[in-house]
Design an enzyme around this catalytic site. Structure first.
Site, mmCIF file in Angstrom:
data_model
loop_
_atom_site.group_PDB
_atom_site.id
_atom_site.type_symbol
_atom_site.label_atom_id
_atom_site.label_comp_id
_atom_site.label_asym_id
_atom_site.label_seq_id
_atom_site.Cartn_x
_atom_site.Cartn_y
_atom_site.Cartn_z
ATOM 1 C CE1 TYR A 258 -36.646 -36.499 -15.120
ATOM 2 C CE2 TYR A 258 -36.112 -38.531 -13.937
ATOM 3 C CZ TYR A 258 -36.054 -37.136 -14.049
ATOM 4 O OH TYR A 258 -35.404 -36.401 -13.084
ATOM 5 C CG HIS A 306 -33.001 -35.527 -18.368
ATOM 6 N ND1 HIS A 306 -34.202 -35.986 -17.863
ATOM 7 C CD2 HIS A 306 -32.712 -34.400 -17.681
ATOM 8 C CE1 HIS A 306 -34.618 -35.156 -16.917
ATOM 9 N NE2 HIS A 306 -33.730 -34.204 -16.783
#
Length: 330
Positions: A258, A306
């Site tokens: 994400y 990430h």
């Protein structure tokens, strides 16, 4: 509808010049009418997408930008847009280590019984020029003396627990928006907007609790149970917006990955501002990734879930195309 102030000033100057030409040179009336019907005059009354002198982000005709940017995606939750499509709800739930047993719809009802439920910042138009500073936590801010420049923006967005006091000359003194999640929350004054990044259903439950009875004292670990913040200035990033950033801007297929807080805040700014300037992102001139307020371990550059490399490339591309300005401090 009247054109923006800048257009009116230009029109008055041009009209004065035309009248002077007619008066001094005794231009016949038919020619005067021709001047007044000139396309230059008509163009002055054409509404600009915003009132900024240099750029209007949402109206950019950059092909790469328009392929990624979706103005119809709301960045913030409201009562009217809180229902999540099945695919977005499934993605959002996949980010959570444990599935919540709480009813999402009830969680939303409880949230908007405490904070305002109307939409925010959907006011782009010819009369608006909103400048925004997105301020990261990089050590490249040290010695930058960017403080006055950062403070000159309409909105100054800061993340997590990044302090201001004692660092004003480099990072500024104003904070209009503090973007946090429960584990990174800090107490705020009455003038600052708290913007919650909800990575799990419990995060939304927490902000409701933290602004009322304080029953939730732990999420992933112990959190502030009674938060000092102005309820009327609390906002929540839309899970659908997070999904849009993940799929459209980063084009990531992994369900467990994400976007980072910094990248989400930058995307938030792109959607509610007309001009965006970025401070405190990336390493310093020596290549280290310390925060301006603390030293970080060497492993800090690791981005976990990430996609740091893709985010960096995207940010640099935004700068290369002159859609944002990045201030590196060196």
């Amino acid at each position: 509808m009247w054109p923006c102030k800048r257009t009116m000033v230009v029109f008055v100057v041009l009209l004065s010049a035309i009248i002077s030409t007619v008066t001094i040179n005794k231009v016949p009336y038919d020619q005067f009418k021709h001047l007044m019907n000139n396309s230059m005059v008509e163009q002055l009354f054409h509404e600009e997408p915003c009132a900024c002198m240099e750029k209007c982000l949402a109206a950019s005709d950059d092909e790469w930008f328009t392929e990624h940017f979706r103005q119809d995606v709301p960045p913030l939750l409201s009562l009217n847009n809180s229902v999540l499509p099945d695919n977005i709800y499934a993605w959002w739930q996949s980010l959570q280590s444990t599935k919540s047993k709480a009813s999402y719809s009830k969680v939303i009802q409880q949230l908007f019984s405490v904070i305002p439920g109307e939409g925010h910042y959907r006011d782009a138009g010819p009369s608006r020029c909103r400048t925004c500073a997105v301020v990261g936590n990089s050590g490249n801010l040290v010695g930058s003396f960017y403080g006055p420049l950062i403070d000159s923006h309409d909105f100054v967005m800061r993340m997590n627990k990044a302090p201001v006091e004692g660092y004003e000359k480099d990072v500024g003194s104003r904070t209009t928006h503090r973007i946090i999640y429960p584990e990174s929350a800090v107490h705020l004054d009455n003038t600052t907007h708290l913007v919650l990044l909800p990575f799990k259903t419990l995060d939304i439950q927490w902000v409701t609790s933290a602004l009322t009875d304080g029953t939730i004292k732990r999420t992933r670990f112990k959190v502030i149970d009674k938060l000092k913040a102005n309820k009327d200035k609390v906002m929540v990033i839309h899970p659908g917006f997070m999904h849009y950033v993940h799929t459209k801007w980063l084009n990531i297929k992994s369900r467990r990955s994400y976007p980072s807080t910094g990248f989400l805040v930058l995307m938030f700014a792109l959607h509610i501002c007309d001009e965006v300037n970025v401070f405190g992102f990336g390493a310093n001139s020596k290549g280290t990734w310390d925060h301006y307020f603390e030293k970080m371990p060497k492993s800090f550059k690791r981005t976990g879930k990430h996609s740091g490399g893709i985010e960096r490339q995207t940010i640099l591309k935004l700068q290369e195309r002159q859609l944002i300005n990045i201030y590196t401090g060196w």
